[in-house]
Design a protein around this motif. Structure first.
Motif, short mmCIF file in Angstrom:
data_model
loop_
_atom_site.label_atom_id
_atom_site.label_comp_id
_atom_site.label_asym_id
_atom_site.label_seq_id
_atom_site.Cartn_x
_atom_site.Cartn_y
_atom_site.Cartn_z
N GLY A 89 22.09 53.44 31.71
CA GLY A 89 21.73 51.26 31.86
C GLY A 89 22.77 51.49 32.53
N GLU A 90 23.90 51.69 31.59
CA GLU A 90 25.13 50.49 32.54
C GLU A 90 25.54 50.77 34.01
OE1 GLU A 90 27.60 50.39 27.74
OE2 GLU A 90 27.56 52.63 29.09
N GLU A 91 25.66 52.17 33.84
CA GLU A 91 25.65 52.51 35.18
C GLU A 91 25.15 52.02 36.37
OE1 GLU A 91 27.70 54.28 37.27
OE2 GLU A 91 29.15 55.59 35.88
N ALA A 92 23.41 51.79 36.06
CA ALA A 92 22.76 50.66 37.19
C ALA A 92 23.14 49.52 36.46
CB ALA A 92 21.55 50.83 36.90
N ARG A 93 23.34 49.04 35.87
CA ARG A 93 23.74 47.49 35.57
C ARG A 93 25.46 47.22 36.38
NH1 ARG A 93 24.83 46.54 29.52
NH2 ARG A 93 26.43 45.12 30.58
N LEU A 94 26.31 48.20 36.82
CA LEU A 94 27.02 48.04 37.31
C LEU A 94 26.90 47.92 38.85
CD1 LEU A 94 30.32 47.87 37.38
CD2 LEU A 94 30.42 50.72 37.27
N LEU A 95 26.95 49.20 39.53
CA LEU A 95 25.89 49.05 40.63
C LEU A 95 25.40 47.53 41.03
CD1 LEU A 95 25.61 49.98 43.61
CD2 LEU A 95 23.83 51.39 42.79
N ARG A 96 24.31 47.09 40.39
CA ARG A 96 23.66 46.12 41.00
C ARG A 96 24.96 44.61 40.67
NH1 ARG A 96 20.21 46.74 37.28
NH2 ARG A 96 21.10 45.19 35.65
N ALA A 97 25.88 44.67 39.77
CA ALA A 97 26.99 43.59 40.00
C ALA A 97 27.13 43.85 40.61
CB ALA A 97 27.31 43.83 38.63
N GLN A 98 27.82 44.87 41.39
CA GLN A 98 28.71 45.39 42.19
C GLN A 98 27.89 44.89 43.74
OE1 GLN A 98 29.62 49.59 42.04
NE2 GLN A 98 31.82 49.36 41.66
N GLN A 99 27.01 45.44 43.83
CA GLN A 99 25.90 44.39 44.95
C GLN A 99 26.00 42.75 44.97
OE1 GLN A 99 22.65 47.21 44.49
NE2 GLN A 99 23.46 48.99 45.34
N GLN A 100 25.90 42.05 44.31
CA GLN A 100 25.61 40.78 43.62
C GLN A 100 27.03 40.10 44.30
OE1 GLN A 100 24.00 39.62 39.98
NE2 GLN A 100 21.59 40.89 40.28
N ALA A 101 28.44 41.44 43.68
CA ALA A 101 29.22 39.81 44.58
C ALA A 101 30.22 40.59 45.78
CB ALA A 101 30.13 41.26 42.45
N ALA A 102 29.11 41.06 45.77
CA ALA A 102 29.48 41.64 47.79
C ALA A 102 28.99 40.81 48.14
CB ALA A 102 29.21 43.09 48.69
N HIS A 103 27.48 40.64 48.01
CA HIS A 103 26.72 39.62 48.41
C HIS A 103 27.24 38.11 48.43
CE1 HIS A 103 22.57 37.49 50.35
NE2 HIS A 103 22.94 37.16 49.15
N ARG A 104 27.49 37.94 47.33
CA ARG A 104 27.90 36.71 47.17
C ARG A 104 29.42 36.41 47.54
NH1 ARG A 104 25.69 36.82 40.33
NH2 ARG A 104 23.33 36.78 41.25
N GLU A 105 29.94 37.38 47.70
CA GLU A 105 31.76 37.38 48.38
C GLU A 105 31.29 36.72 50.13
OE1 GLU A 105 35.12 36.35 48.81
OE2 GLU A 105 34.78 37.25 46.76
N HIS A 106 30.26 37.71 50.39
CA HIS A 106 30.24 37.77 51.90
C HIS A 106 29.46 36.30 52.09
CE1 HIS A 106 28.96 39.09 56.14
NE2 HIS A 106 27.62 38.44 56.02
N CYS A 107 28.50 35.36 51.42
CA CYS A 107 28.23 34.29 51.83
C CYS A 107 29.51 33.00 51.46
CB CYS A 107 26.65 33.80 51.32
SG CYS A 107 25.34 34.67 51.36
N ARG A 108 30.18 33.66 51.38
CA ARG A 108 31.52 32.35 50.55
C ARG A 108 32.06 31.98 52.17
NH1 ARG A 108 36.12 32.74 46.59
NH2 ARG A 108 36.83 34.24 47.80
N ARG A 109 32.16 30.77 52.45
CA ARG A 109 33.48 30.30 53.44
C ARG A 109 34.73 30.81 52.97
NH1 ARG A 109 30.85 24.61 54.76
NH2 ARG A 109 28.08 25.68 55.24
N ARG A 110 35.43 30.81 54.45
CA ARG A 110 37.44 30.70 54.33
C ARG A 110 37.90 29.83 53.01
NH1 ARG A 110 40.52 33.17 57.90
NH2 ARG A 110 42.56 33.63 56.96
N GLY A 111 38.82 29.80 52.54
CA GLY A 111 39.06 29.06 51.23
C GLY A 111 37.94 28.54 50.30
N GLU A 112 36.80 28.61 50.17
CA GLU A 112 36.13 27.94 49.08
C GLU A 112 36.47 28.97 47.81
OE1 GLU A 112 31.33 27.11 48.72
OE2 GLU A 112 32.05 27.92 50.41
N ARG A 113 35.82 27.76 46.83
CA ARG A 113 36.10 28.08 45.46
C ARG A 113 34.70 29.31 45.19
NH1 ARG A 113 37.72 24.24 41.00
NH2 ARG A 113 38.45 26.36 40.09
N ALA A 114 35.09 30.27 44.39
CA ALA A 114 34.08 31.40 43.94
C ALA A 114 33.36 30.33 43.22
CB ALA A 114 34.59 32.53 43.44
#
Length: 414
Positions: free
Chosen positions: A222-247
């Motif tokens: 369960g923790e491995e699944a949560r870690l994978l899901r959080a990593q995917q979410q972080a990668a997607h949200r980081e990709h959508c963030r504009r350069r220089g924009e706050r997280a």
């Protein structure tokens, strides 16, 4: 009664803080980091005309009296920052470390020093909890996991010399600096109490007497699944963030979840390593391990554009598995624990330990049938067994030779 020696050790425990206490401690940690950066700016701008320590000490006193945010930091903790910064430059000048650098908010571990043991007033409340005094916070409970010298009646001999408060993804912890009396090194007879240890992936630690130390996954499914899901979410949200924009809050929440799960896995790794190395140190006097160049072992196999590597994905997985086992830290923990028990840790050369037959001592091609199976191809021998067990026996025999040649002295001890 054997000879005694003094050793400086750390003892880590988790703190039970209220929301107000945690906020104040966060402010102290940020003030300590800011004070370091101010000192670094002062010494960097001054160049060769660095001001004397007496002048800097006076400036710190004036700043604490004038600035409310810096006054949150206790006076002793501020002096500890100055002392640590000066020691960092001394280590740089003497070639032991790189020059000190600016401490950023995102990459610095929040920490506050309590250099005076007299300020702590450590007491034990009951079996699971103790109390400690933290400057500008008052009395705080901490988890009692190990007897502290000079506190517990009938506990280890020694005393507490200070403490350091550290925060990770799982909260604030206190690390007590202790001074203990232990057996002097190499005072026990190792003739009938020796072992060789082979480090691996399938079997983390294989001993020459047939024993093994193994562990399961550091995170549950369960923790491995949560870690994978959080990593995917972080990668997607980081990709959508504009350069220089706050997280965004959602991106920071994903990163916090990743840090929490990774910190939990690291805690379990350390728990297993401490328990395992303590058992080995108490059970054997002479312990031999391979002298491995781990940094070279986990180099990437990607290669270059002109000369690309082969089986890059397999090598990447192997590198990740080796790094996850933290072999270097296991040997480091084993080194000081064996020293505290009056034993010896010896590093033997790695070449040949996995290819040589531990029964006849001959290296024959094709003896290593697989990763787990060893069959000696010497017609006069023919010994077969587990490959890790064979390697650990070779390591043990090499350790005995080195120890005998050195006259029971410490050949190399960490």
């Amino acid at each position: 009664m054997g000879e005694r020696a003094t050793r400086h050790r750390g003892c880590r425990a988790s703190l039970a803080l209220t929301a107000v206490q945690e906020a104040r401690l966060d402010q102290q940690a940020h003030a300590a980091r800011a004070l370091w950066n101010l000192l670094h700016e002062l010494f960097t701008v001054a160049g060769t005309r660095r001001p004397p320590l007496s002048y800097v000490d006076g400036e710190i006193r004036w700043a604490r009296a004038s600035l409310d945010w810096l006054a949150m930091l206790p006076a002793q903790a501020a002096q500890a920052v100055l002392k640590t910064y000066r020691r960092a430059w001394v280590n740089c000048w003497e070639g032991r470390a790189e020059a000190p650098i600016y401490k950023s908010r995102s990459r610095t571990v929040p920490a506050v020093d309590i250099p005076q043991a007299r300020d702590l007033h450590v007491t034990r409340v009951h079996r699971r909890w103790g109390m400690v005094n933290i400057p500008k916070l008052g009395r705080v409970r901490f988890r009692w996991t190990k007897d502290l010298p000079g506190v517990t009646k009938g506990g280890p001999a020694g005393r507490i010399t200070g403490a350091r408060l550290i925060r990770d993804a799982l909260g604030w912890h206190i690390v007590f600096r202790t001074e203990r009396e232990v057996q002097a090194p190499a005072t026990r007879d190792w003739t009938d109490s020796h072992v060789g240890i082979d480090r691996g992936i399938a079997v983390p630690l294989a001993l020459s007497d047939g024993g093994t130390y193994e562990h399961g996954p550091w995170l549950t499914e369960g923790e491995e699944a949560r870690l994978l899901r959080a990593q995917q979410q972080a990668a997607h949200r980081e990709h959508c963030r504009r350069r220089g924009e706050r997280a965004s809050k959602r991106l920071r929440a994903a990163y916090d979840q990743i840090k929490d799960l990774r910190a939990r896995a690291k805690r379990r790794v350390l728990d297993w390593q401490h328990k395992t190395t303590s058992a080995i140190a108490k059970g054997y006097v002479l312990v031999a391990v391979e002298e491995l160049d781990i940094a070279n072992m986990i180099k990437s196999a990607r290669g270059t554009v002109d000369s690309p590597g082969v089986k890059v994905a397999q090598k990447t997985g192997l590198n990740r598995a080796i790094a996850g086992e933290a072999w270097g830290r296991t040997v480091e923990l084993l080194g000081y624990k064996i020293e505290d028990q009056g034993g010896v840790l010896i590093h033997v050369p790695a070449p040949g330990t996995s290819l040589r037959c531990s029964e006849c001592g001959v290296v024959t091609p094709g003896s290593r049938e697989s990763q787990a199976r060893f069959v000696c191809r010497n017609p006069e021998c023919g010994w077969s067994g587990n490959a890790d067990f064979n390697a650990s026996r070779n390591i043990d025999q090499a350790g005995l030779v080195l120890a005998s040649a050195a006259g029971r002295a410490v050949v190399r001890q960490t």
